[in-house]
Design an enzyme around this catalytic site. Structure first.
Site, PDB file in Angstrom:
ATOM      1  N   LYS A   1       0.848  -1.192   0.000  1.00 29.18           N
ATOM      2  CA  LYS A   1       0.000   0.000   0.000  1.00 29.18           C
ATOM      3  C   LYS A   1       0.890   1.251   0.000  1.00 29.18           C
ATOM      4  O   LYS A   1       1.646   1.490   0.942  1.00 29.18           O
ATOM      5  CB  LYS A   1      -0.876  -0.037   1.255  1.00 29.18           C
ATOM      6  CG  LYS A   1      -1.728   1.168   1.452  1.00 29.18           C
ATOM      7  CD  LYS A   1      -3.019   1.075   0.688  1.00 29.18           C
ATOM      8  CE  LYS A   1      -3.804   2.378   0.826  1.00 29.18           C
ATOM      9  NZ  LYS A   1      -4.831   2.508  -0.181  1.00 29.18           N
TER      10      LYS A   1
ATOM     11  N   LYS B   1     -10.046   1.554   5.450  1.00 26.20           N
ATOM     12  CA  LYS B   1     -11.167   2.049   6.254  1.00 26.20           C
ATOM     13  C   LYS B   1     -12.489   1.347   5.906  1.00 26.20           C
ATOM     14  O   LYS B   1     -13.358   1.216   6.767  1.00 26.20           O
ATOM     15  CB  LYS B   1     -11.321   3.564   6.127  1.00 26.20           C
ATOM     16  CG  LYS B   1     -11.847   4.057   4.775  1.00 26.20           C
ATOM     17  CD  LYS B   1     -13.156   4.768   4.922  1.00 26.20           C
ATOM     18  CE  LYS B   1     -13.809   5.205   3.645  1.00 26.20           C
ATOM     19  NZ  LYS B   1     -13.286   4.970   2.341  1.00 26.20           N
TER      20      LYS B   1
HETATM   21  P1  ADP Z   1     -12.845   6.996  -1.003  1.00 23.23           P
HETATM   22  O1  ADP Z   1     -11.937   8.115  -0.602  1.00 23.23           O
HETATM   23  O2  ADP Z   1     -14.289   7.350  -0.866  1.00 23.23           O
HETATM   24  O3  ADP Z   1     -12.486   5.688  -0.366  1.00 23.23           O
HETATM   25  P2  ADP Z   1     -11.808   5.932  -3.521  1.00 23.23           P
HETATM   26  O4  ADP Z   1     -11.128   6.820  -4.490  1.00 23.23           O
HETATM   27  O5  ADP Z   1     -10.971   4.997  -2.718  1.00 23.23           O
HETATM   28  O6  ADP Z   1     -12.694   6.869  -2.594  1.00 23.23           O
HETATM   29  O7  ADP Z   1     -12.912   5.043  -4.280  1.00 23.23           O
HETATM   30  C1  ADP Z   1     -13.887   5.659  -5.122  1.00 23.23           C
HETATM   31  C2  ADP Z   1     -13.439   5.607  -6.589  1.00 23.23           C
HETATM   32  O8  ADP Z   1     -13.488   4.261  -7.061  1.00 23.23           O
HETATM   33  C3  ADP Z   1     -14.291   6.355  -7.563  1.00 23.23           C
HETATM   34  O9  ADP Z   1     -13.968   7.714  -7.613  1.00 23.23           O
HETATM   35  C4  ADP Z   1     -13.985   5.632  -8.892  1.00 23.23           C
HETATM   36  O10 ADP Z   1     -13.041   6.368  -9.633  1.00 23.23           O
HETATM   37  C5  ADP Z   1     -13.334   4.328  -8.481  1.00 23.23           C
HETATM   38  N1  ADP Z   1     -13.881   3.100  -9.092  1.00 23.23           N
HETATM   39  C6  ADP Z   1     -13.108   2.059  -9.455  1.00 23.23           C
HETATM   40  N2  ADP Z   1     -13.847   1.066  -9.951  1.00 23.23           N
HETATM   41  C7  ADP Z   1     -15.141   1.471  -9.892  1.00 23.23           C
HETATM   42  C8  ADP Z   1     -16.393   0.874 -10.239  1.00 23.23           C
HETATM   43  N3  ADP Z   1     -16.455  -0.369 -10.746  1.00 23.23           N
HETATM   44  N4  ADP Z   1     -17.536   1.571 -10.019  1.00 23.23           N
HETATM   45  C9  ADP Z   1     -17.483   2.823  -9.497  1.00 23.23           C
HETATM   46  N5  ADP Z   1     -16.327   3.440  -9.146  1.00 23.23           N
HETATM   47  C10 ADP Z   1     -15.162   2.777  -9.326  1.00 23.23           C
HETATM   48 MG    MG Z   2     -10.631   4.580  -0.681  1.00 21.32          MG
END
Ligand code: ADP
Ligand code: MG
Length: 313
Positions: free
Chosen positions: A130, A214
């Site tokens: 990570k 988280k």
């Molecule tokens: P958070 O800070 O809420 O944990 P993340 O960036 O870790 O946000 O996760 C949300 C992101 O996941 C979205 O902005 C999108 O770009 C990505 N994502 C990846 N695969 C998918 C999917 N199959 N459907 C929707 N979003 C996806």
């Molecule tokens: Mg995230």
């Protein structure tokens, strides 16, 4: 009927500016907006427990540690995690208490510095993967690697530290969270997935140099508190099949079994949507009545099963 208990997991967009900036003012204004939605749900009679991410905040602390290492002793990653729980926790408390007071539903909010137990035999420790903190030059990376840290070459952008992300096993401070709920206080808990700790052979807890996911911890917290629902609030309105392709198809209401099938088929990116889908499925498989993955403005509707990706048995 007693009020449903809902664990809400807040993503990075609830705490940073749209461009990802995490200056104190950015965090305050993002949280002020996010807490409007959370306050609506609480004012409506739902019992809420909040948890949140901390990626950008921990990254910033690590940079400060590195840059100031010659002047003040650096602190370890578990300490950084605890520090972010405290700062994000009190800013959530400020914003949520104000939003509730405006609605004529004054409530106290209490942040718990929460430890999450991990297993030192977790395979993640053998494969730190990570990325945390900033990109640095190969020379700088070599200097930190000599101190025992793992650094990886990410090509053009530079080198970045990687740490293990083991599975959360137990929320050690769940009793404190339960006590707050019983007292009518809205708890903020297990931020950043919790401060990772492990039990040594002597039974004593010690901090672990790792970061927890988280979303995974949110599912564990929801199970430990016997929550009725888990709502994962992020920067998209829900999970999508064929994400980023011409055939993107939003997933609405779906069974845990069917969604697990899509997860296994690799529809969700590992570091982002994957853990959310995994958390939602796990919670429902473990007996939770409903999990929802929604945007911030869909928190109340998602909890009611009317918005986002809604997972039910
Ligand atoms: P958070 O800070 O809420 O944990 P993340 O960036 O870790 O946000 O996760 C949300 C992101 O996941 C979205 O902005 C999108 O770009 C990505 N994502 C990846 N695969 C998918 C999917 N199959 N459907 C929707 N979003 C996806
Ligand atoms: Mg995230």
């Amino acid at each position: 009927m007693s009020a449903p208990r809902v664990v809400i997991a807040l993503g990075g967009n609830a705490m940073t500016a749209p461009d990802g900036s995490a200056r104190p003012d950015d965090q305050r204004s993002a949280l002020t907006a996010a807490m409007e939605h959370v306050a609506d749900l609480i004012a409506d009679g739902t019992e809420v427990v909040l948890t949140h991410g901390n990626g950008p905040q921990v990254g910033n602390l690590l940079v400060k540690n590195e840059l100031a290492a010659d002047v003040v002793p650096p602190v370890t990653l578990d300490w950084c995690g605890a520090q972010t729980q405290a700062t994000i926790g009190f800013t959530i408390a400020d914003a949520l208490e104000a939003a509730l007071a405006r609605r004529g539903h004054p409530r106290a909010v209490g942040a718990v510095v929460t430890r999450t137990l991990v297993d030192t035999a977790d395979p993640a420790f053998a494969r730190p993967a990570k990325p945390v903190g900033r990109y640095v030059s190969a020379e700088e990376a070599a200097r930190f690697a000599a101190l025992g840290q793992d650094w990886v070459d990410f090509g053009e952008r530079g080198w970045r530290r990687v740490v293990p992300s083991p599975q959360p096993r137990e929320i050690l401070d769940a009793p404190a969270v339960r006590a707050l709920l019983a007292a009518g206080v809205v708890p903020v808990a297990a931020g950043g997935g919790g401060v990772p700790v492990a039990r040594g052979g002597d039974g004593v807890l010690h901090g672990v140099q790792a970061v927890l996911d988280k979303d995974r911890t949110a599912a564990l917290l929801a199970c430990a508190l016997e929550a009725d629902r888990l709502v994962i609030a992020t920067d998209v309105p829900g999970a999508v099949l064929g994400y980023g392709t011409g055939e993107a198809r939003p997933i609405g209401r779906i069974s845990a079994a069917e969604l697990r099938g899509h997860l296994t088929a690799g529809h969700f990116a590992e570091g982002s949507m994957g853990p959310k889908v995994e958390a939602a499925v796990r919670f429902v498989e473990a007996g939770g009545r409903r999990a929802a993955i929604t945007g911030l403005d869909g928190v109340a509707d998602g909890s009611a099963g009317r918005a986002g990706t809604v997972v039910e048995p």
